[in-house]
Design a protein around this motif. Structure first.
Motif, PDB file in Angstrom:
ATOM      1  N   LEU A   1       0.839  -1.203   0.000  1.00  0.00           N
ATOM      2  CA  LEU A   1       0.000   0.000   0.000  1.00  0.00           C
ATOM      3  C   LEU A   1       0.876   1.257   0.000  1.00  0.00           C
ATOM      4  CD1 LEU A   1      -2.725   1.517   0.286  1.00  0.00           C
ATOM      5  CD2 LEU A   1      -2.402   1.305   2.758  1.00  0.00           C
ATOM      6  N   PHE A   2       1.891   1.276   0.856  1.00  0.00           N
ATOM      7  CA  PHE A   2       2.771   2.443   0.908  1.00  0.00           C
ATOM      8  C   PHE A   2       3.610   2.570  -0.356  1.00  0.00           C
ATOM      9  CE2 PHE A   2       1.681   2.306   5.386  1.00  0.00           C
ATOM     10  CZ  PHE A   2       1.452   3.645   5.627  1.00  0.00           C
ATOM     11  N   ARG A   3       4.062   1.455  -0.915  1.00  0.00           N
ATOM     12  CA  ARG A   3       4.806   1.506  -2.181  1.00  0.00           C
ATOM     13  C   ARG A   3       3.939   2.118  -3.279  1.00  0.00           C
ATOM     14  NH1 ARG A   3       6.723  -3.482  -0.258  1.00  0.00           N
ATOM     15  NH2 ARG A   3       8.947  -3.380   0.160  1.00  0.00           N
ATOM     16  N   LEU A   4       2.681   1.717  -3.326  1.00  0.00           N
ATOM     17  CA  LEU A   4       1.756   2.271  -4.315  1.00  0.00           C
ATOM     18  C   LEU A   4       1.579   3.778  -4.088  1.00  0.00           C
ATOM     19  CD1 LEU A   4      -0.261   1.736  -6.635  1.00  0.00           C
ATOM     20  CD2 LEU A   4      -1.999   1.363  -4.880  1.00  0.00           C
TER      21      LEU A   4
ATOM     22  N   GLN B   1      15.398   5.108   0.365  1.00  0.00           N
ATOM     23  CA  GLN B   1      15.936   4.711   1.672  1.00  0.00           C
ATOM     24  C   GLN B   1      14.897   3.939   2.485  1.00  0.00           C
ATOM     25  OE1 GLN B   1      17.822   7.852   3.939  1.00  0.00           O
ATOM     26  NE2 GLN B   1      18.556   8.815   2.054  1.00  0.00           N
ATOM     27  N   VAL B   2      13.654   4.393   2.444  1.00  0.00           N
ATOM     28  CA  VAL B   2      12.578   3.716   3.179  1.00  0.00           C
ATOM     29  C   VAL B   2      12.401   2.300   2.634  1.00  0.00           C
ATOM     30  CG1 VAL B   2      10.082   3.685   3.614  1.00  0.00           C
ATOM     31  CG2 VAL B   2      11.359   5.825   3.862  1.00  0.00           C
ATOM     32  N   GLU B   3      12.373   2.161   1.323  1.00  0.00           N
ATOM     33  CA  GLU B   3      12.182   0.832   0.732  1.00  0.00           C
ATOM     34  C   GLU B   3      13.359  -0.097   1.034  1.00  0.00           C
ATOM     35  OE1 GLU B   3      10.979   1.486  -3.346  1.00  0.00           O
ATOM     36  OE2 GLU B   3       8.922   1.876  -2.696  1.00  0.00           O
TER      37      GLU B   3
ATOM     38  N   PRO C   1       5.088  15.377  -1.119  1.00  0.00           N
ATOM     39  CA  PRO C   1       5.546  13.992  -1.252  1.00  0.00           C
ATOM     40  C   PRO C   1       7.008  13.862  -0.817  1.00  0.00           C
ATOM     41  CG  PRO C   1       4.434  14.735  -3.246  1.00  0.00           C
ATOM     42  CD  PRO C   1       4.641  15.945  -2.390  1.00  0.00           C
ATOM     43  N   LEU C   2       7.365  12.662  -0.364  1.00  0.00           N
ATOM     44  CA  LEU C   2       8.746  12.416   0.026  1.00  0.00           C
ATOM     45  C   LEU C   2       9.659  12.544  -1.186  1.00  0.00           C
ATOM     46  CD1 LEU C   2       8.453   9.228   2.277  1.00  0.00           C
ATOM     47  CD2 LEU C   2       8.650  11.607   3.005  1.00  0.00           C
ATOM     48  N   PRO C   3      10.867  13.080  -0.980  1.00  0.00           N
ATOM     49  CA  PRO C   3      11.836  13.091  -2.078  1.00  0.00           C
ATOM     50  C   PRO C   3      12.162  11.667  -2.502  1.00  0.00           C
ATOM     51  CG  PRO C   3      12.586  14.459  -0.243  1.00  0.00           C
ATOM     52  CD  PRO C   3      11.371  13.705   0.229  1.00  0.00           C
ATOM     53  N   LYS C   4      12.449  11.456  -3.770  1.00  0.00           N
ATOM     54  CA  LYS C   4      12.735  10.128  -4.314  1.00  0.00           C
ATOM     55  C   LYS C   4      13.865   9.444  -3.555  1.00  0.00           C
ATOM     56  CE  LYS C   4      12.847   6.857  -7.599  1.00  0.00           C
ATOM     57  NZ  LYS C   4      12.990   5.602  -6.910  1.00  0.00           N
TER      58      LYS C   4
END
Length: 163
Positions: A123-126, A150-152, A142-145
């Motif tokens: 869900l968060f990846r989407l 880093q989160v992923e 939105p979060l910077p790319k």
């Protein structure tokens, strides 16, 4: 000032009026000549409220715009945080908006199946991949790319704790 008035979500100031809830706050500021308040920038923009430029740590006066929040987020050394928890307030950098904040999602892991754990991450990846435009339309940044990456990577290192 904190010693005199205290610190809480609602402080009894010696002058002015209070409003409970964001919508009531926005309405009161809109309807009261000369009123000031601290409100989430997306709501202030949607209500066509004026805003103040705030002096940041670098001595620059910046607007509450997405670029300033992005600058605050990118100036944070996320690798030195625990679970990506960090304050974006008063960050270094000439473009950083000094009263930026991040919204965090807290997801229960223990007692959940690996399948459910993965579905939450999906869900968060989407949202990261396709939701930036919707977030921006609502006044969120939105979060910077680089931060999404880093989160992923962090998620990939985590072991799901399931039943």
């Amino acid at each position: 000032m904190e010693a005199k008035y205290g610190a809480d979500t609602l402080i009894s100031w010696p002058l002015g009026a209070d409003a409970e809830g964001t919508q009531n706050l926005i309405r009161a500021v809109h309807d009261t000549k000369g009123a000031i308040a601290y409100a989430e920038s997306g709501q202030a923009h949607r209500a066509s409220l004026s805003y103040a430029l705030i002096e940041n740590r670098s001595g620059k006066f910046v607007k509450p715009e997405p670029e300033g929040v992005q600058a605050a987020a990118t100036s944070t050394d996320w690798a030195q945080t625990t679970d990506f928890f960090a304050s974006l307030t008063d960050r270094d950098g000439g473009a950083a908006y000094p009263i930026s904040t991040a919204v965090f999602a807290i997801v229960q892991v223990s007692g959940r199946s690996e399948h459910r754990y993965r579905r939450v991450h999906d869900l968060f990846r989407l949202a990261f991949a396709q939701g930036a435009g919707d977030a921006a339309a609502l006044g969120y940044v939105p979060l910077p790319k680089t931060l999404v990456d880093q989160v992923e990577q962090y998620w990939a290192r985590q072991e799901p704790v399931g039943n």
